[in-house]
Design a protein around this motif. Structure first.
Motif, mmCIF file in Angstrom:
data_model
loop_
_atom_site.group_PDB
_atom_site.id
_atom_site.type_symbol
_atom_site.label_atom_id
_atom_site.label_comp_id
_atom_site.label_asym_id
_atom_site.label_seq_id
_atom_site.Cartn_x
_atom_site.Cartn_y
_atom_site.Cartn_z
ATOM 1 N N VAL A 17 7.209 2.610 -6.651
ATOM 2 C CA VAL A 17 8.521 3.260 -6.581
ATOM 3 C C VAL A 17 9.440 2.918 -7.756
ATOM 4 N N PHE A 18 9.466 1.669 -8.203
ATOM 5 C CA PHE A 18 10.400 1.273 -9.255
ATOM 6 C C PHE A 18 9.700 0.998 -10.589
ATOM 7 N N TYR A 19 8.612 1.681 -10.837
ATOM 8 C CA TYR A 19 7.871 1.507 -12.085
ATOM 9 C C TYR A 19 8.754 1.766 -13.309
ATOM 10 N N ARG A 20 9.623 2.747 -13.255
ATOM 11 C CA ARG A 20 10.455 3.119 -14.405
ATOM 12 C C ARG A 20 11.867 2.524 -14.337
ATOM 13 N N LEU A 21 12.088 1.551 -13.477
ATOM 14 C CA LEU A 21 13.441 1.002 -13.320
ATOM 15 C C LEU A 21 13.979 0.445 -14.632
ATOM 16 N N GLY A 22 13.117 -0.154 -15.449
ATOM 17 C CA GLY A 22 13.561 -0.722 -16.716
ATOM 18 C C GLY A 22 14.012 0.305 -17.728
ATOM 19 N N ALA A 23 13.731 1.587 -17.485
ATOM 20 C CA ALA A 23 14.169 2.653 -18.383
ATOM 21 C C ALA A 23 15.537 3.202 -18.003
ATOM 22 N N LEU A 24 16.092 2.735 -16.891
ATOM 23 C CA LEU A 24 17.400 3.213 -16.449
ATOM 24 C C LEU A 24 18.473 2.808 -17.449
ATOM 25 N N ARG A 25 19.500 3.636 -17.589
ATOM 26 C CA ARG A 25 20.555 3.401 -18.569
ATOM 27 C C ARG A 25 21.907 3.258 -17.888
ATOM 28 N N LYS A 26 22.828 2.576 -18.559
ATOM 29 C CA LYS A 26 24.196 2.459 -18.066
ATOM 30 C C LYS A 26 24.790 3.847 -17.820
ATOM 31 N N GLY A 27 25.555 3.952 -16.750
ATOM 32 C CA GLY A 27 26.186 5.219 -16.414
ATOM 33 C C GLY A 27 25.335 6.135 -15.567
ATOM 34 N N GLY A 70 0.787 -1.223 0.000
ATOM 35 C CA GLY A 70 0.000 0.000 0.000
ATOM 36 C C GLY A 70 0.819 1.272 0.000
ATOM 37 N N ARG A 71 2.109 1.176 0.300
ATOM 38 C CA ARG A 71 2.977 2.361 0.293
ATOM 39 C C ARG A 71 3.793 2.347 -0.995
ATOM 40 N N GLU A 72 3.284 3.013 -2.015
ATOM 41 C CA GLU A 72 3.885 2.910 -3.343
ATOM 42 C C GLU A 72 5.269 3.537 -3.439
ATOM 43 N N ASN A 73 5.546 4.583 -2.658
ATOM 44 C CA ASN A 73 6.850 5.239 -2.745
ATOM 45 C C ASN A 73 7.736 4.816 -1.585
ATOM 46 N N LEU A 74 8.031 3.531 -1.528
ATOM 47 C CA LEU A 74 8.849 2.973 -0.461
ATOM 48 C C LEU A 74 9.667 1.820 -1.008
#
Length: 222
Positions: A141-151, A107-111
């Motif tokens: 919280v990690f919805y966009r983690l797959g968009a992270l890039r090297k560096g 229930g705590r989405e930003n954690l």
């Protein structure tokens, strides 16, 4: 790092796949059109000579992202990933009665959560941070983690008042049935960080099919 776990890494991998991968929001709102971003092949670890696939633990060759000296142990209080707009508190995670890693409250989405019986972010070894990709109300919280890039930079505020700075070596996605426990959770000779959430496609009957894993190493502190 492996010697510091009180349960097998396989048990931790299993709970990561199952407990943070329900996908209730996607099920309610139409699946693919709301699916979180997934890492491309370009963000995977670079292949090493004589191997079929890269191991991000080998480290980058870019001198700008050279590994920094390890920090003294100190628990994390907050994680920030500016490039994907993550800025979240970090809670400690223990083990369930079944002996597997627990997860943050859905229930705590930003954690985010950190395995507090393991390595602290910034000391030598492999520190583990996990969080939900979504919950019943929407992205987490990690919805966009797959968009992270090297560096890219990951910042972890520590209880000693300092901030550990990590550089991303690779962003990879694994099917739940072929999760590479040793590669993700195995021992490291330098300070490393893994950030884990759900990914690998979505099924309306079973939820997310796997996990997105970010591999990063310590490059400095402030």
């Amino acid at each position: 790092m492996r010697s510091r776990w009180s349960v097998g890494d396989t048990a931790i991998a299993t709970v990561t796949v199952l407990a943070v991968c329900c996908g209730a929001w996607l099920l309610h709102n139409g699946g693919a059109s709301h699916a979180p971003p997934q890492p491309s092949a370009a963000q995977a670890g670079a292949a090493s000579p004589g191997t079929e696939s890269g191991d991000p633990r080998a480290g980058p060759r870019d001198p700008l992202h050279a590994a920094a000296l390890a920090l003294a142990p100190s628990p994390p209080d907050r994680i920030r990933i500016p490039s994907i707009r993550v800025d979240a508190p970090v809670m400690g995670l223990g083990l369930t009665k079944a002996g597997s890693l627990d997860v943050p409250p859905a229930g705590r989405e930003n954690l985010a959560g950190w395995y507090e019986a393991g390595t602290t972010p910034g000391e030598t070894g492999t520190a583990i941070v996990a969080g939900h990709v979504d919950n019943a109300d929407g992205p987490a919280v990690f919805y966009r983690l797959g968009a992270l890039r090297k560096g890219s930079t990951i910042e972890v505020d520590r209880r000693d008042g300092g901030t550990a700075l990590f550089s991303v070596d690779a962003v990879e996605v694994y099917d739940a049935k072929a999760f590479p426990d040793e590669k993700v959770y195995g021992a490291a000779a330098r300070p490393e960080l893994r950030v884990i959430t759900c990914g690998g496609g979505y099924s309306r009957t079973t939820g997310y099919r796997g996990n997105v894993v970010v591999f990063a190493h310590l490059t400095g502190s402030r």
